[in-house]
Design an enzyme around this catalytic site. Structure first.
Site, mmCIF file in Angstrom:
data_model
loop_
_atom_site.group_PDB
_atom_site.id
_atom_site.type_symbol
_atom_site.label_atom_id
_atom_site.label_comp_id
_atom_site.label_asym_id
_atom_site.label_seq_id
_atom_site.Cartn_x
_atom_site.Cartn_y
_atom_site.Cartn_z
ATOM 1 N N GLY A 7 0.872 -1.147 0.022
ATOM 2 C CA GLY A 7 0.001 0.098 -0.115
ATOM 3 C C GLY A 7 0.934 1.394 0.080
ATOM 4 O O GLY A 7 0.741 2.124 0.587
ATOM 5 N N GLY A 11 -0.913 7.788 0.317
ATOM 6 C CA GLY A 11 -1.441 8.049 1.527
ATOM 7 C C GLY A 11 -0.197 7.528 2.570
ATOM 8 O O GLY A 11 0.836 8.033 2.308
ATOM 9 N N GLY A 13 1.117 4.988 3.681
ATOM 10 C CA GLY A 13 2.288 3.903 3.222
ATOM 11 C C GLY A 13 3.346 4.721 2.204
ATOM 12 O O GLY A 13 4.541 4.624 2.580
ATOM 13 N N TYR A 157 -15.964 -3.620 6.922
ATOM 14 C CA TYR A 157 -14.667 -2.945 7.398
ATOM 15 C C TYR A 157 -14.195 -3.158 8.642
ATOM 16 O O TYR A 157 -13.103 -3.331 9.060
ATOM 17 C CB TYR A 157 -14.623 -1.495 6.952
ATOM 18 C CG TYR A 157 -13.548 -0.754 7.030
ATOM 19 C CD1 TYR A 157 -12.496 -0.921 6.190
ATOM 20 C CD2 TYR A 157 -13.203 0.324 7.962
ATOM 21 C CE1 TYR A 157 -11.139 -0.194 6.323
ATOM 22 C CE2 TYR A 157 -12.233 0.847 8.246
ATOM 23 C CZ TYR A 157 -11.311 0.816 7.441
ATOM 24 O OH TYR A 157 -9.903 1.312 7.709
#
Length: 273
Positions: A7, A11, A13, A157
């Site tokens: 990832g 963002g 990551g 989620y």
């Protein structure tokens, strides 16, 4: 140190990759989008002087995860830090080509599989991005897809983030005495494109004071990868760079073992001890 970050195309990551590179680590970037991952690589080069290795992987395909695992094993004799950060949130219920609900596969089953494939090469730490949303989880290892229970995007989620914490609990137990530790963390509520179609994230991005920057969200990830805390608290959940309390559903050893067995069966790897 060699740190593999999934990832990493955007963002937290991407922000963590840049900061770890700034601190002298050799970062290895894994992302779904080649162009975005390449942009992160350019940011890493700007602070380190070296273009990092990049890999692409689509976590909605377990075959692709296995390919990624084989490529990483062929390239690196050791991995000091494995950071399982790739994730998704969607309000649409879809199944992957492997037959699993998309969020439980991308957020839990795929990193579970990748970690299983790479674990013999990991020499230091496994860090997984969880969330305080896991506190709302009502995970049933026998019904990971919520086929037999009410489904909503946020319910699923929450289950997947609860799974991240339970995975960490059981992984830490299995790694006890090996010198390798496992932790997970809540990054905060971040102003990124994550869950961009949801009203909550619209508010986070558009109402002043509601969200943090990607760099702020990455700070606990970087802390766990570099600070002694990342080795001193195996199995723990962190928030704001410190161990934090979680409900029983995110720390129950029996539930963690049950989830491990169900996950191993779902991705066709041995359950182990």
């Amino acid at each position: 140190m060699i740190s593999v970050i999934t990832g990493a195309s955007a963002g937290i990551g991407a922000a963590a990759a840049v900061e770890l590179a700034r601190r002298g680590q050799q970062v290895v970037l894994v992302g779904r989008d080649p162009a975005k991952t390449a942009r992160t690589a350019d940011r890493v080069k700007a602070v380190s002087g070296t273009l990092p290795d990049t890999f692409t992987c689509d976590y909605t395909s377990l075959e692709d995860v296995r390919r990624l695992g084989a490529e990483l094993l062929s390239r690196y004799g050791r991995i000091d830090v494995l950071i399982n950060n790739a994730g998704v949130m969607t309000t649409d219920r879809t199944l992957t080509r492997d037959g699993h609900e998309t969020m439980i596969q991308v957020n839990h089953l795929a990193p579970f599989l990748l970690t299983s494939l790479l674990l013999d090469r990991v020499t230091g730490r496994v860090i997984t991005t969880s969330s305080r949303a896991g506190k709302t989880g009502r995970l049933d290892p026998a019904d990971l897809n919520r086929d037999r229970r009410r489904w909503s995007g946020w319910l699923q989620y929450g289950d997947s983030k609860q799974a991240n914490a339970l995975f960490t609990v059981e992984l830490a137990r299995r790694l006890s005495g090996t010198g390798v530790t496992a932790t997970c963390f809540h990054p905060g509520v971040i102003k990124t494109e994550f869950a961009a179609r949801t009203f909550m994230m619209w508010m986070v991005k558009n109402i002043p004071g509601m969200g943090q920057t990607a760099e702020q969200g990455a700070s606990t990830m970087v802390h766990l990868a570099t600070h002694p805390d990342g080795a001193a608290h195996p199995g723990r959940y962190f928030a704001a760079s410190a161990p934090a309390a979680v409900p029983r559903g995110m720390s129950d050893p029996a539930l963690a073992r049950s989830l491990w067995d169900a996950s191993a069966a779902a991705v066709a790897v041995p359950t182990g001890a």
